[in-house]
Design an enzyme around this catalytic site. Structure first.
Site, PDB file in Angstrom:
ATOM      1  N   VAL A 299      50.445  56.061  79.197  1.00  0.00           N
ATOM      2  CA  VAL A 299      51.162  57.212  78.659  1.00  0.00           C
ATOM      3  C   VAL A 299      52.565  56.711  78.329  1.00  0.00           C
ATOM      4  O   VAL A 299      53.271  56.196  79.204  1.00  0.00           O
ATOM      5  CB  VAL A 299      51.239  58.378  79.669  1.00  0.00           C
ATOM      6  CG1 VAL A 299      51.898  59.591  79.022  1.00  0.00           C
ATOM      7  CG2 VAL A 299      49.864  58.731  80.201  1.00  0.00           C
ATOM      8  N   VAL A 300      52.939  56.836  77.062  1.00  0.00           N
ATOM      9  CA  VAL A 300      54.247  56.393  76.600  1.00  0.00           C
ATOM     10  C   VAL A 300      55.127  57.625  76.407  1.00  0.00           C
ATOM     11  O   VAL A 300      54.716  58.596  75.767  1.00  0.00           O
ATOM     12  CB  VAL A 300      54.123  55.592  75.285  1.00  0.00           C
ATOM     13  CG1 VAL A 300      55.497  55.195  74.769  1.00  0.00           C
ATOM     14  CG2 VAL A 300      53.253  54.349  75.502  1.00  0.00           C
TER      15      VAL A 300
ATOM     16  N   GLY B  82      59.240  62.641  73.057  1.00  0.00           N
ATOM     17  CA  GLY B  82      60.390  63.521  73.041  1.00  0.00           C
ATOM     18  C   GLY B  82      60.160  64.882  73.667  1.00  0.00           C
ATOM     19  O   GLY B  82      61.018  65.753  73.584  1.00  0.00           O
TER      20      GLY B  82
ATOM     21  N   HIS C 120      55.582  66.578  77.688  1.00  0.00           N
ATOM     22  CA  HIS C 120      54.165  66.208  77.754  1.00  0.00           C
ATOM     23  C   HIS C 120      53.957  64.974  78.640  1.00  0.00           C
ATOM     24  O   HIS C 120      53.034  64.914  79.450  1.00  0.00           O
ATOM     25  CB  HIS C 120      53.650  65.950  76.330  1.00  0.00           C
ATOM     26  CG  HIS C 120      52.223  65.524  76.267  1.00  0.00           C
ATOM     27  ND1 HIS C 120      51.848  64.203  76.135  1.00  0.00           N
ATOM     28  CD2 HIS C 120      51.083  66.247  76.308  1.00  0.00           C
ATOM     29  CE1 HIS C 120      50.524  64.132  76.102  1.00  0.00           C
ATOM     30  NE2 HIS C 120      50.038  65.358  76.206  1.00  0.00           N
TER      31      HIS C 120
ATOM     32  N   PHE D 101      44.554  51.850  90.534  1.00  0.00           N
ATOM     33  CA  PHE D 101      45.460  52.615  89.687  1.00  0.00           C
ATOM     34  C   PHE D 101      46.034  51.719  88.599  1.00  0.00           C
ATOM     35  O   PHE D 101      46.976  50.969  88.818  1.00  0.00           O
ATOM     36  CB  PHE D 101      46.581  53.210  90.544  1.00  0.00           C
ATOM     37  CG  PHE D 101      47.455  54.181  89.807  1.00  0.00           C
ATOM     38  CD1 PHE D 101      47.010  55.466  89.555  1.00  0.00           C
ATOM     39  CD2 PHE D 101      48.711  53.814  89.371  1.00  0.00           C
ATOM     40  CE1 PHE D 101      47.815  56.381  88.880  1.00  0.00           C
ATOM     41  CE2 PHE D 101      49.523  54.713  88.697  1.00  0.00           C
ATOM     42  CZ  PHE D 101      49.070  56.000  88.444  1.00  0.00           C
TER      43      PHE D 101
END
Length: 161
Positions: free
Chosen positions: A80-81, A84, A87, A112
């Site tokens: 997950v990057v 803005g 989220h 993980f």
């Protein structure tokens, strides 16, 4: 570097049933994570089942199904990057809590391998690709197998007592 101090795990997982659950977002990063996990599992003498899911949010539900379905260990891989919007925070928290819950409630270890990064460059640096500083796919796979073996030893020790 975040990988400083990581243990050097050498494990023999012969006979273990390991399921790798991998997200599909960020193809280059995910290819690296999957390759790293595959290399580590091959060194551990494990042939995994690989299941792809749309994104990191879907990792916990499929990890839970794998754990309930007889897996000795699950390796969860995703990225997950940060963007803005909030989220990022919601997905990271939900996936992390969900994977922790799977491990604790089922007793099946979950390696993980969920990268949570500020940008794609950080993800690439942890993906185990040529030139990457770290190989989080391999680390997650090694941790899952080592923990499954530790649980097997613990369960064997308590059943003979």
């Amino acid at each position: 570097m975040s990988g400083a101090g990581a243990p050097a795990l050498t494990v023999d997982g012969t006979g273990l049933r390991v399921v790798v659950v991998a997200a599909q977002w960020h193809t280059q990063v995910m290819d690296g994570l999957l390759d790293g996990a595959a290399r580590a599992l091959a060194r551990a003498k494990v042939t995994p089942t690989v299941v792809r899911v749309p994104g990191s949010f879907e990792l916990p539900v499929v990890a839970a199904a794998a754990a309930r379905g007889g897996a000795d260990a699950v390796v969860a891989l995703g990225v997950v990057v940060r963007g803005g919007t909030p989220h990022f925070d919601f997905v990271c928290q939900a996936a992390t809590a969900g994977l922790t819950d799977v491990a604790v409630t089922t007793g099946v270890p979950v390696g993980f391998g969920l990268l949570t990064t500020d940008d794609e460059a950080q993800a690439l640096d942890r993906a185990g690709l040529p030139g990457s500083a770290e190989d989080k796919g391999a680390e997650a796979a090694e941790a899952a197998v080592a923990t499954a073996l530790a649980l097997r030893r613990l369960r064997g020790a308590t059943s003979s007592a």
